[in-house]
Structures are given as C-alpha cells and as structure tokens.
Enzyme design. Structure first.
Site, PDB file in Angstrom:
ATOM      1  N   LYS A 115      50.944  19.663  69.700  1.00 38.15           N
ATOM      2  CA  LYS A 115      49.427  19.441  70.186  1.00 38.15           C
ATOM      3  C   LYS A 115      49.703  20.325  71.645  1.00 38.15           C
ATOM      4  CE  LYS A 115      46.305  17.962  69.016  1.00 38.15           C
ATOM      5  NZ  LYS A 115      45.062  18.653  68.241  1.00 38.15           N
TER       6      LYS A 115
ATOM      7  N   THR B 129      44.833  15.724  72.694  1.00 35.87           N
ATOM      8  CA  THR B 129      45.075  14.584  72.987  1.00 35.87           C
ATOM      9  C   THR B 129      45.998  14.339  74.630  1.00 35.87           C
ATOM     10  OG1 THR B 129      46.725  12.746  72.325  1.00 35.87           O
ATOM     11  CG2 THR B 129      47.545  14.914  71.634  1.00 35.87           C
ATOM     12  N   ASP B 130      45.746  13.265  74.921  1.00 37.41           N
ATOM     13  CA  ASP B 130      46.430  12.587  76.129  1.00 37.41           C
ATOM     14  C   ASP B 130      47.736  12.435  75.980  1.00 37.41           C
ATOM     15  OD1 ASP B 130      46.560  10.357  74.912  1.00 37.41           O
ATOM     16  OD2 ASP B 130      45.700   9.188  76.276  1.00 37.41           O
ATOM     17  N   GLU B 131      48.313  12.730  74.691  1.00 38.71           N
ATOM     18  CA  GLU B 131      49.730  12.423  74.500  1.00 38.71           C
ATOM     19  C   GLU B 131      50.515  13.430  74.970  1.00 38.71           C
ATOM     20  OE1 GLU B 131      51.075  10.491  70.768  1.00 38.71           O
ATOM     21  OE2 GLU B 131      48.917   9.547  70.588  1.00 38.71           O
TER      22      GLU B 131
ATOM     23  N   TYR C  42      54.677  15.192  67.379  1.00 41.42           N
ATOM     24  CA  TYR C  42      53.172  15.531  67.357  1.00 41.42           C
ATOM     25  C   TYR C  42      52.853  15.939  68.634  1.00 41.42           C
ATOM     26  CZ  TYR C  42      48.515  14.158  67.929  1.00 41.42           C
ATOM     27  OH  TYR C  42      47.083  13.855  68.339  1.00 41.42           O
TER      28      TYR C  42
HETATM   29  N1  NAD Z   1      42.674   9.868  66.458  1.00 44.38           N
HETATM   30  C1  NAD Z   1      42.922   9.752  67.929  1.00 44.38           C
HETATM   31  O1  NAD Z   1      43.106   8.817  68.528  1.00 44.38           O
HETATM   32  C2  NAD Z   1      42.981  10.986  68.574  1.00 44.38           C
HETATM   33  C3  NAD Z   1      43.104  10.999  69.839  1.00 44.38           C
HETATM   34  C4  NAD Z   1      42.881  12.195  70.705  1.00 44.38           C
HETATM   35  C5  NAD Z   1      42.954  13.549  69.969  1.00 44.38           C
HETATM   36  N2  NAD Z   1      42.897  13.414  68.639  1.00 44.38           N
HETATM   37  C6  NAD Z   1      42.888  14.719  68.022  1.00 44.38           C
HETATM   38  O2  NAD Z   1      41.688  14.733  67.253  1.00 44.38           O
HETATM   39  C7  NAD Z   1      41.985  15.703  66.082  1.00 44.38           C
HETATM   40  C8  NAD Z   1      41.417  14.709  64.772  1.00 44.38           C
HETATM   41  O3  NAD Z   1      42.189  13.297  64.876  1.00 44.38           O
HETATM   42  P1  NAD Z   1      41.906  12.505  63.671  1.00 44.38           P
HETATM   43  O4  NAD Z   1      42.445  11.070  64.385  1.00 44.38           O
HETATM   44  O5  NAD Z   1      40.593  12.663  63.034  1.00 44.38           O
HETATM   45  O6  NAD Z   1      42.927  13.137  62.511  1.00 44.38           O
HETATM   46  P2  NAD Z   1      42.977  12.715  60.897  1.00 44.38           P
HETATM   47  O7  NAD Z   1      44.518  12.765  60.783  1.00 44.38           O
HETATM   48  O8  NAD Z   1      42.386  11.593  60.638  1.00 44.38           O
HETATM   49  O9  NAD Z   1      42.256  13.919  60.308  1.00 44.38           O
HETATM   50  C9  NAD Z   1      42.955  15.295  60.410  1.00 44.38           C
HETATM   51  C10 NAD Z   1      42.173  16.050  59.292  1.00 44.38           C
HETATM   52  O10 NAD Z   1      42.621  17.479  59.355  1.00 44.38           O
HETATM   53  C11 NAD Z   1      42.805  17.918  58.109  1.00 44.38           C
HETATM   54  N3  NAD Z   1      43.746  18.967  58.018  1.00 44.38           N
HETATM   55  C12 NAD Z   1      45.205  18.457  58.322  1.00 44.38           C
HETATM   56  N4  NAD Z   1      45.785  19.723  58.216  1.00 44.38           N
HETATM   57  C13 NAD Z   1      45.003  20.852  57.925  1.00 44.38           C
HETATM   58  C14 NAD Z   1      45.168  22.297  57.699  1.00 44.38           C
HETATM   59  N5  NAD Z   1      46.221  22.957  57.672  1.00 44.38           N
HETATM   60  N6  NAD Z   1      44.023  22.923  57.489  1.00 44.38           N
HETATM   61  C15 NAD Z   1      42.725  22.486  57.504  1.00 44.38           C
HETATM   62  N7  NAD Z   1      42.654  20.965  57.589  1.00 44.38           N
HETATM   63  C16 NAD Z   1      43.740  20.316  57.739  1.00 44.38           C
HETATM   64  C17 NAD Z   1      42.995  16.545  57.246  1.00 44.38           C
HETATM   65  O11 NAD Z   1      42.969  16.949  55.835  1.00 44.38           O
HETATM   66  C18 NAD Z   1      42.129  15.701  57.897  1.00 44.38           C
HETATM   67  O12 NAD Z   1      41.047  15.725  57.286  1.00 44.38           O
HETATM   68  C19 NAD Z   1      43.170  15.921  65.908  1.00 44.38           C
HETATM   69  O13 NAD Z   1      43.540  17.266  66.427  1.00 44.38           O
HETATM   70  C20 NAD Z   1      43.867  15.056  66.905  1.00 44.38           C
HETATM   71  O14 NAD Z   1      45.374  15.627  67.642  1.00 44.38           O
HETATM   72  C21 NAD Z   1      42.783  12.268  68.044  1.00 44.38           C
END
Ligand code: NAD
Length: 352
Positions: free
Chosen positions: A167, A137-139, A163
């Site tokens: 990351k 993430t950019d965070e 968080y």
């Molecule tokens: N949502 C955003 O805007 C955004 C932006 C940049 C990066 N990201 C990154 O992208 C990735 C996905 O984000 P998202 O918004 O789809 O998240 P989300 O919270 O919607 O989904 C996370 C998934 O990971 C699974 N999970 C959690 N802990 C687990 C574990 N210990 N073992 C196996 N599975 C596990 C959960 O069951 C869920 O299905 C993350 O790594 C997040 O940091 C998200």
C-alpha cells in the site's frame, strides 16, 4: 445510466467499497460504475439491493488489465475514480505476498496509467474537475509506541507487513503521477474499519462468527495491540467528503479516535453476545484463547484526523460502543450473508 459522468469505484464488492456505493446511491445523485475482479474477498450479496439501481453498473474487471480499463474509461467517461481495490488482509500477505504486489502495486500503476491516458484527452475544464482518489491505510506508517502522538499527514512511511509495504508503494506511485504528469490525485489513509458486511477473516467478524459457532476465539499474543476503530459508514462519508472537497495533491489521515486493545474488543463482543444470545455452556468469554503472535505485528496504530475535521468539516458520527453492539447484532441477524463465505476463510487467527 444517468447522463452525468459516473464515478468509478474499484473494489466495490468488498467491505468498504460496498458501503461507499450504498452511501453514494442513497445520499448523492452520482452514478457509479463498480470495477471489481471478484476475488475471494468480494461478496456481490452486499450489493444485491442496488444491483438493479438506475445509477449503478458493475464491471467484472481486474485492475491489472489495462485494455479492459481503457475500454471502461472510453465507454463511461467518468468524472473520477475512487480506488479501493486491493488485497487487504495482513495474514494473507505474510503467507502469499505475490497477490499483494500484483493488485496493490501493479494494479494501482495500471489504473493510474489508464486514468492518465483518459484524463489527458479531456477538455481543460474536464481535466480540472477530474479526481483520482486513492484509498489507503494508516498501516503504511508502521507502528506507534504507546506514548507516541497519533499518525498524521506528515508521519514518515515505515511499513511492517507485505500488505502495508504494497500500500505504501501504491501511495508513492499516486503522488508521483500528480507531480510528474499533473493527474489531480487525492489520498486518504484510514485506520481500522468495522461494521456490517466485513469479510469473516477480519478481527471483529471472525470473533463474532466463531463465538456464535461455539469455537475458540484466537487472539494474537497478549492481545494488547491497539487499533483506532472507525465505523465503515463514517469512512464512506469521509471518502465522499475528500473526493468532493479535498485539495488536489493533499493527503488526509482518517480515524475514529477510538483506540482499543484487541483483547478488549474481543471481550466487548463477548459481553454483547452474552446479552443477545446467551449460551447454555456459559459466557462467551470462556472461548478466548491466546495464540502465538504474528511476525512483524505492529503494537499500536492511532490517527490524528485533525486536517479532515478542520479543513473539510468531517467528523465521525458513530460512537464505538454503540457501533460495535450494532455490528454484532447485524452478524447475528444476517447469517445468510456470512455463512456462504466460511468455506473461503482459511486465515488462522484474526486481526484487522
Ligand atoms: N478494512 C480496513 O480496515 C481498511 C482500513 C484502511 C484502508 N483500507 C483500504 O481500503 C480498501 C478497501 O478495503 P476493504 O477492507 O473493503 O477490502 P476487501 O478485501 O473487503 O475488498 C477488496 C475488494 O477489492 C477487489 N479486488 C481485489 N483485487 C482486485 C483486482 N486485482 N482487480 C479488481 N478488484 C480487485 C476484491 O474482489 C474485493 O471486492 C483497500 O484498499 C484497503 O487497503 C481498509
């Protein structure tokens, strides 16, 4: 399952992971193994339409479980991993950081070790072709002042929330596994995503659903925090582009170039809802309430996606205004998707 080596997608039952799986099954010939612990944030309904697909398998596995990961690597012999599994909600990381340390740091470490063990047993050609793509993430870069240049691949790490710190730690581990062990890694740091099938605790779905239910729309502080929005389908294409064509060891910052203040996003959602589902009690704008800001709230994120554009030819396809209107429309017409999730949503107010 196809004869070719599948790709492992961790966290595939979440928001971005499920969009990526839909993309890979529709647009590529790749087989996919979705590794997900099914936490509160997972919604298997997001993958119902592909659950029986010949190139799709699901494994209910926690990424902190090394023995289970070793067994999956031995069984499927993947061509690579795209690692999305994470605890992802900043508010929850403030009230309960332990799960973020477990999954985002220990889980990433465990997955790296399982991948390294498997990778070291491959032939030279297979080793060269293998990729471990860490989705971040950019965070991790902290906050930008209003006039600062957007984040890029050289921005220093300065995470604000548990968080973001978890990351950031994972990003460092991934780079160290390349430098120390030679594991062929890729990293991408993306800005805020929006689109269909996002869990209702995040800003955009939270506001849409609360407005549809006639509830107040809680906006942190003055709502002037700026986020750079990217449609989740554009992110899925970016991930595939980096996985296939990215330079081993490189980082790519990914963003939509859509900087918007939170309050303006909420107002825009109200405008779309006023057109789509007029409320007899008056405009949805009347529901907006400012609530005390959250601690450590970053004032601005913005991303310079120049490297992925120039080196890999990726660019976003979705215009934000159009994509947001489509997203509102999707939530209005998919109540069956989000209604079962409302009991799981205990977060007080929304941010991305
Ligand atoms: N949502 C955003 O805007 C955004 C932006 C940049 C990066 N990201 C990154 O992208 C990735 C996905 O984000 P998202 O918004 O789809 O998240 P989300 O919270 O919607 O989904 C996370 C998934 O990971 C699974 N999970 C959690 N802990 C687990 C574990 N210990 N073992 C196996 N599975 C596990 C959960 O069951 C869920 O299905 C993350 O790594 C997040 O940091 C998200």
């Amino acid at each position: 399952m196809s004869a070719t080596h599948p790709v492992f997608i961790t966290g595939g039952a979440g928001f971005i992971g499920s969009a990526l799986i839909h993309y890979l099954l529709a647009e590529t010939g790749l087989a996919v193994v979705n590794i997900d612990a099914l936490t509160y944030a997972a919604h298997p309904a997001s993958l119902a339409s592909v659950a029986q697909h010949a190139r799709y398998r699901f494994s209910h596995t926690d990424i902190t479980d090394r023995a289970a990961l070793d067994a999956l690597f031995a069984q499927y012999r993947p061509c690579g991993v795209i690692h999305l599994a994470a605890e992802s909600h900043v508010d929850r990381s403030i009230t309960g950081p332990a799960a973020f340390i477990d999954t985002n740091i220990v889980g990433t470490y465990t997955l790296l070790e399982a991948a390294r063990h498997y990778w070291q047993g491959l032939s030279e050609n297979q080793q060269a072709a293998f990729r471990f793509h860490h989705v971040s993430t950019d965070e991790v870069f902290g906050e930008l002042s209003p006039a600062a240049a957007p984040f890029n691949e050289h921005s220093p790490y300065a995470p604000s929330s548990p968080y973001a710190a978890s990351k950031a730690a994972a990003d460092h581990l991934v780079r160290a596994w390349q430098r120390t062990y030679g594991l062929p890694v890729l990293l991408s740091n993306c800005s805020n995503n929006y689109g269909p099938r996002q869990f209702p605790e995040k800003l955009i779905p939270l506001m849409i659903i609360r407005a549809l239910n006639g509830q107040n729309l809680p906006v942190y502080g003055d709502g002037c925090q700026v986020r750079d929005w990217l449609h989740v389908d554009d992110h899925a294409r970016a991930l595939w582009t980096v996985f296939r064509h990215g330079t081993v060891g490189a980082t790519y910052t990914v963003g939509g170039g859509n900087e918007r203040r939170n309050i303006d996003v909420v107002r825009q959602i109200c405008d779309v809802l006023d057109r789509l589902c007029p409320d007899a009690h008056g405009s949805h704008h009347r529901l907006i309430r400012h609530v005390p800001d959250r601690p450590g709230h970053d004032v601005r994120y913005a991303v310079d996606a120049g490297r992925i554009r120039q080196d890999l030819g990726w660019q976003p396809q979705q215009d934000f205004e159009h994509g947001l209107a489509q997203t509102v429309h999707w939530y209005v017409s998919h109540r069956d998707w989000w209604q079962p999730l409302l009991q799981r949503n205990t977060a007080p107010a929304g941010d991305a």
